[in-house]
Enzyme design. Sequence first.
Site, short mmCIF file in Angstrom:
data_model
loop_
_atom_site.label_atom_id
_atom_site.label_comp_id
_atom_site.label_asym_id
_atom_site.label_seq_id
_atom_site.Cartn_x
_atom_site.Cartn_y
_atom_site.Cartn_z
N ASP A 37 61.76 -29.36 3.78
CA ASP A 37 62.22 -28.20 4.55
C ASP A 37 63.74 -28.11 4.46
O ASP A 37 64.45 -29.09 4.75
CB ASP A 37 61.80 -28.33 6.02
CG ASP A 37 60.31 -28.11 6.22
OD1 ASP A 37 59.66 -27.57 5.30
OD2 ASP A 37 59.79 -28.48 7.29
N SER A 51 65.01 -9.95 -1.15
CA SER A 51 63.99 -9.06 -0.55
C SER A 51 63.18 -9.75 0.54
O SER A 51 61.95 -9.67 0.58
CB SER A 51 63.03 -8.54 -1.64
OG SER A 51 63.73 -7.98 -2.71
N ASP A 149 67.72 -15.01 16.07
CA ASP A 149 66.52 -15.69 16.54
C ASP A 149 65.40 -15.65 15.50
O ASP A 149 64.29 -16.12 15.76
CB ASP A 149 66.00 -15.04 17.84
CG ASP A 149 66.96 -15.26 19.01
OD1 ASP A 149 67.70 -16.26 18.97
OD2 ASP A 149 66.98 -14.43 19.92
N ASN A 150 65.68 -15.08 14.36
CA ASN A 150 64.64 -14.91 13.34
C ASN A 150 64.69 -15.99 12.27
O ASN A 150 65.76 -16.52 11.95
CB ASN A 150 64.78 -13.54 12.67
CG ASN A 150 64.51 -12.40 13.63
OD1 ASN A 150 63.55 -12.44 14.38
ND2 ASN A 150 65.37 -11.40 13.63
N ASP A 317 50.93 -28.11 13.84
CA ASP A 317 51.12 -29.44 13.26
C ASP A 317 51.44 -30.46 14.35
O ASP A 317 50.96 -31.59 14.31
CB ASP A 317 52.28 -29.43 12.25
CG ASP A 317 52.02 -28.51 11.07
OD1 ASP A 317 50.85 -28.15 10.84
OD2 ASP A 317 52.99 -28.14 10.38
#
EC number: 2.7.1.20
Length: 362
Positions: A37, A51, A149-150, A317
């Site tokens: 990650d 995009s 916050d995205n 998870d």
Amino acid sequence: MAAHMFGVLCKEKCVDVIICFCFSANSLFGMGNPLLDISAVVDKDFLDKYSLKPNDQILAEDKHKALFDELVKKFKVEYHAGGATQNSIKIAQWMIQEPHNVGTFFGCIGKDKFGEILKQKAKETHVDAHYYEQDEEPTGTCAACITGDNRSLVANLAAANCYKKEKHLDLEENWKLVEKARVYYIAGFFLTVSVESILKVAKHASENNKLFCMNLSAPFICQFFKDSLMQVMPYIDVLFGNETEATAFAKEQDFETEDIQEIAKKAQALPKVNKKRQRIVVFTQGKDDTVMGDKIETFPVLKIDPKDIVDTNGAGDAFVGGFLSGLVQEKPLDQCVKAAHYSANVIIRRAGCTFPEKPDFK
């Protein structure tokens, strides 16, 4: 005084022996798709260039291949060991704390820089990761592009898709680690990679009356990998899923119901090889009660103020990780679900599947 001290020491030593016996290294085994990650706060130009929508989850296409290196070069990044199964194993290890390496993890990575970072990050979480390393595909990555916050997630499975039973799982030193375990967990995503590896582990668990756990993982697994899933189903002792996955599973199996408790009962009743254990079905429903148990009971989740929720992506998870930490300690099912609810509650307050140094769980 000396006799009293001796008694205390003996008592402490006995406790230590019991702890070592119950939580021996490699007693929890996971196998799945390891991803590194990579998260960073980015700008709108970066999203537009590739995009990307501000809040989305997609699989990388050819046009995204350069994204990962550019993310590292242009922005301040954080690295974490990721992928669904690896997340759950590291959460279980975090809940248990001591000793280290209770959790073992197998998966495939590339012989590259990201692979080296992933090995280091797995080590930092005290998970005993044994990766099959190959040089045909690069290490799998998941970019978390944060704006406000995205979070826009872009996953490139790459090497994670290349796991080979005969090149890794079948090797004597690796199979010995499988045999050491008492609890096994594999996310449904791995059905797209190596069904033969899953079946080998599942049959070993069943023949030795050990616990084999699996997750439906996503509606597309229930729909497009139904045959593979049903090959493994007779060996599953604990089946996890959320309400969306449960509904998709029920539809594919012609259960003719959308009631989650009814679906759990029908999933529990599916044929099973090891008759010594009744299948346990565990379905989460977001903020609503978790459905679980041989009698199909409901368990309320921990309350949380919506404004405290940062990121729900790792909730499933984390839930499984908490549950596994209870199973490997042979705790009653209600305690397992309590640990699961706690883990999920902690993780959704943070970005990514990350956690504080120690759990505050009693």
